[in-house]
Design a protein around this motif. Structure first.
Motif, PDB file in Angstrom:
ATOM      1  N   SER A 119      50.539  38.870  54.551  1.00 55.86           N
ATOM      2  CA  SER A 119      49.133  38.913  54.298  1.00 55.86           C
ATOM      3  C   SER A 119      48.656  40.071  53.897  1.00 55.86           C
ATOM      4  CB  SER A 119      48.532  38.567  55.944  1.00 55.86           C
ATOM      5  OG  SER A 119      48.805  37.616  56.506  1.00 55.86           O
ATOM      6  N   SER A 120      49.487  40.783  53.007  1.00 56.88           N
ATOM      7  CA  SER A 120      49.517  41.890  52.153  1.00 56.88           C
ATOM      8  C   SER A 120      48.974  41.440  50.738  1.00 56.88           C
ATOM      9  CB  SER A 120      50.752  42.684  52.140  1.00 56.88           C
ATOM     10  OG  SER A 120      51.147  43.295  53.414  1.00 56.88           O
ATOM     11  N   TRP A 121      48.461  42.419  49.971  1.00 57.95           N
ATOM     12  CA  TRP A 121      48.025  42.479  48.697  1.00 57.95           C
ATOM     13  C   TRP A 121      48.290  43.666  47.977  1.00 57.95           C
ATOM     14  CZ3 TRP A 121      42.184  40.821  48.051  1.00 57.95           C
ATOM     15  CH2 TRP A 121      41.659  40.593  46.742  1.00 57.95           C
ATOM     16  N   LEU A 122      49.129  43.412  47.023  1.00 64.90           N
ATOM     17  CA  LEU A 122      49.555  44.442  45.823  1.00 64.90           C
ATOM     18  C   LEU A 122      49.015  44.141  44.452  1.00 64.90           C
ATOM     19  CD1 LEU A 122      50.909  46.945  45.177  1.00 64.90           C
ATOM     20  CD2 LEU A 122      53.121  45.647  44.958  1.00 64.90           C
ATOM     21  N   GLU A 123      48.508  45.200  43.995  1.00 68.27           N
ATOM     22  CA  GLU A 123      48.107  45.064  42.419  1.00 68.27           C
ATOM     23  C   GLU A 123      48.870  46.469  41.904  1.00 68.27           C
ATOM     24  OE1 GLU A 123      43.550  43.445  42.860  1.00 68.27           O
ATOM     25  OE2 GLU A 123      43.960  45.487  42.270  1.00 68.27           O
ATOM     26  N   PHE A 124      49.858  46.109  40.999  1.00 68.53           N
ATOM     27  CA  PHE A 124      50.710  47.045  40.318  1.00 68.53           C
ATOM     28  C   PHE A 124      50.125  46.874  38.706  1.00 68.53           C
ATOM     29  CE2 PHE A 124      54.462  48.552  38.167  1.00 68.53           C
ATOM     30  CZ  PHE A 124      54.545  49.912  38.922  1.00 68.53           C
ATOM     31  N   SER A 149      51.603  36.156  50.806  1.00 72.25           N
ATOM     32  CA  SER A 149      51.192  37.395  50.383  1.00 72.25           C
ATOM     33  C   SER A 149      50.480  37.346  48.940  1.00 72.25           C
ATOM     34  CB  SER A 149      52.379  38.152  50.055  1.00 72.25           C
ATOM     35  OG  SER A 149      53.217  37.737  49.019  1.00 72.25           O
ATOM     36  N   ARG A 150      50.021  38.013  48.372  1.00 66.90           N
ATOM     37  CA  ARG A 150      49.165  38.246  47.084  1.00 66.90           C
ATOM     38  C   ARG A 150      49.774  39.295  46.305  1.00 66.90           C
ATOM     39  NH1 ARG A 150      43.948  37.976  48.617  1.00 66.90           N
ATOM     40  NH2 ARG A 150      43.746  35.578  48.272  1.00 66.90           N
ATOM     41  N   LEU A 151      50.108  39.269  45.129  1.00 66.20           N
ATOM     42  CA  LEU A 151      50.800  40.138  44.217  1.00 66.20           C
ATOM     43  C   LEU A 151      50.124  39.762  42.731  1.00 66.20           C
ATOM     44  CD1 LEU A 151      52.457  42.327  43.177  1.00 66.20           C
ATOM     45  CD2 LEU A 151      54.377  40.374  42.744  1.00 66.20           C
ATOM     46  N   LEU A 152      49.462  40.912  42.179  1.00 62.02           N
ATOM     47  CA  LEU A 152      49.243  40.761  40.892  1.00 62.02           C
ATOM     48  C   LEU A 152      49.793  42.095  39.987  1.00 62.02           C
ATOM     49  CD1 LEU A 152      47.191  40.509  38.442  1.00 62.02           C
ATOM     50  CD2 LEU A 152      45.495  42.050  39.838  1.00 62.02           C
ATOM     51  N   PHE A 153      50.216  41.864  39.021  1.00 61.33           N
ATOM     52  CA  PHE A 153      51.107  42.914  38.153  1.00 61.33           C
ATOM     53  C   PHE A 153      50.966  42.591  36.842  1.00 61.33           C
ATOM     54  CE2 PHE A 153      54.888  40.433  38.881  1.00 61.33           C
ATOM     55  CZ  PHE A 153      55.554  40.441  37.537  1.00 61.33           C
ATOM     56  N   CYS A 154      50.726  43.561  35.939  1.00 65.00           N
ATOM     57  CA  CYS A 154      50.780  43.721  34.715  1.00 65.00           C
ATOM     58  C   CYS A 154      52.057  44.658  33.822  1.00 65.00           C
ATOM     59  CB  CYS A 154      49.463  44.051  33.776  1.00 65.00           C
ATOM     60  SG  CYS A 154      48.995  45.821  34.405  1.00 65.00           S
ATOM     61  N   ASP A 155      52.341  43.987  32.773  1.00 63.95           N
ATOM     62  CA  ASP A 155      53.519  44.632  32.087  1.00 63.95           C
ATOM     63  C   ASP A 155      53.006  44.406  30.488  1.00 63.95           C
ATOM     64  OD1 ASP A 155      56.198  45.671  31.824  1.00 63.95           O
ATOM     65  OD2 ASP A 155      56.715  43.605  31.053  1.00 63.95           O
ATOM     66  N   ALA A 156      53.007  45.600  29.792  1.00 61.25           N
ATOM     67  CA  ALA A 156      52.781  45.671  28.415  1.00 61.25           C
ATOM     68  C   ALA A 156      53.412  46.618  27.717  1.00 61.25           C
ATOM     69  CB  ALA A 156      51.171  46.047  28.423  1.00 61.25           C
ATOM     70  N   GLN A 157      53.659  46.325  26.303  1.00 64.76           N
ATOM     71  CA  GLN A 157      54.357  47.209  25.577  1.00 64.76           C
ATOM     72  C   GLN A 157      53.438  47.646  24.294  1.00 64.76           C
ATOM     73  OE1 GLN A 157      56.058  44.393  26.624  1.00 64.76           O
ATOM     74  NE2 GLN A 157      56.421  45.457  28.168  1.00 64.76           N
ATOM     75  N   LEU A 158      53.530  48.625  23.558  1.00 66.39           N
ATOM     76  CA  LEU A 158      52.938  48.937  22.141  1.00 66.39           C
ATOM     77  C   LEU A 158      53.851  49.752  21.172  1.00 66.39           C
ATOM     78  CD1 LEU A 158      49.347  50.668  22.226  1.00 66.39           C
ATOM     79  CD2 LEU A 158      51.138  51.101  20.602  1.00 66.39           C
TER      80      LEU A 158
END
Length: 288
Positions: A119-124, A149-158
């Protein structure tokens, strides 16, 4: 007159000051609020004090990661563990992008491990990594999620050449994996690309990003919302698409942009669309 030599081809004399650093953050819930229960952030890691933002899910803590170094250099080996215990809500972001410098004959490594309880929520949501000419980066992001649980994450390169040309990094080795709390790995994404192949692989775009959501309750609704969000992008600036893996409760968004500004705007729009799909509220932007 001597011809100029690209910086990534200059002779290299090793004076390695590479840092092997292990950092950790642990979030717990007390009453209606999430707090930072434990942290170990040795140099160059630095963090702000957690705070709450109006309009966020009740009790969510926002924390900014910072760095007291000028980026990642050759032989740097950084590991960050973020644990969000049962019923805790946390949004973790970074104050600015991380520069990956010329790695010469060696390379830089970043390992991120996320653990999300019941029941946790992480946005990374860190800012993109900026790959300078000659950089070699091995990046892994491993997430362990509870089924509820709920997980949201992003990963990006430039890909960036400070001299304004098309000089590129040497290599990007990037792995994303998801596993359940019982150890069952149910999602793996691995990309290995050389700088020389980058513009061919991205059809000339300098920037690439991935958004991933794990949500057993709202994945279908999130996928539908993201279809509308992506349809609103200017195709001349942002090339994007999304996939809903219904059997794994995973939604993945891929996007390519020509500039960092367009990448930031698109990532912000995607994050906002996900929040609206889950909470019905437009989130306040994180000031950077």
């Amino acid at each position: 007159m001597n011809a100029p030599v690209p910086v990534q081809d200059l002779p290299f004399r090793s004076t390695s000051l590479g840092r092997s650093v292990r950092a950790r953050l642990q979030f717990l819930k007390s009453g209606s609020k999430t707090y930072l229960a434990d942290q170990h952030t040795p140099h160059p890691f630095h963090i702000t004090r957690p705070f709450s933002i109006s309009g966020d899910p009740e009790g969510m803590a926002t924390l900014y990661l910072q760095s007291s170094a000028g980026g990642l250099y050759h032989d740097d080996d950084h590991h960050l563990s973020v644990e969000v215990e049962d019923r805790a809500f946390a949004h973790v972001t970074s104050q600015a992008s991380t520069i990956i410098h010329n790695s010469h004959q060696s390379g830089s490594r970043v390992d991120v491990e996320l653990k999300v309880g019941e029941s946790s929520w992480l946005e990374f949501c860190p800012e993109p990594a900026i790959l300078f000419p000659g950089a070699r980066l091995k990046s892994t992001l491993t997430a362990h999620v509870h089924p509820k649980s709920r997980l949201l994450f992003c990963d990006a390169q430039l890909c960036h050449d400070p001299e304004g040309g098309r000089a590129t990094f040497r290599e990007l080795d990037n792995t994303i994996s998801l596993s359940r709390s019982d150890g069952d790995v149910f999602y793996i994404d691995h990309a290995l690309v050389s700088g020389g192949d980058w513009f061919g692989a991205t059809d000339g775009h300098r920037c690439a990003g991935t958004f991933l959501v794990y949500d057993t309750d709202c994945a279908a609704r999130i996928s539908s919302a993201l279809e509308g969000c992506i349809a609103g992008f200017d195709a001349s600036n942002v090339y994007a698409g999304q996939t809903h893996l219904a059997d794994r409760s995973v939604v993945v968004v891929r996007l390519l942009t020509s500039t960092g500004a367009h990448l930031t705007e698109a990532m912000q729009a995607i994050w906002s669309a996900i929040r609206v799909a889950v909470t019905g509220k437009v989130p306040m932007p994180r000031r950077k």
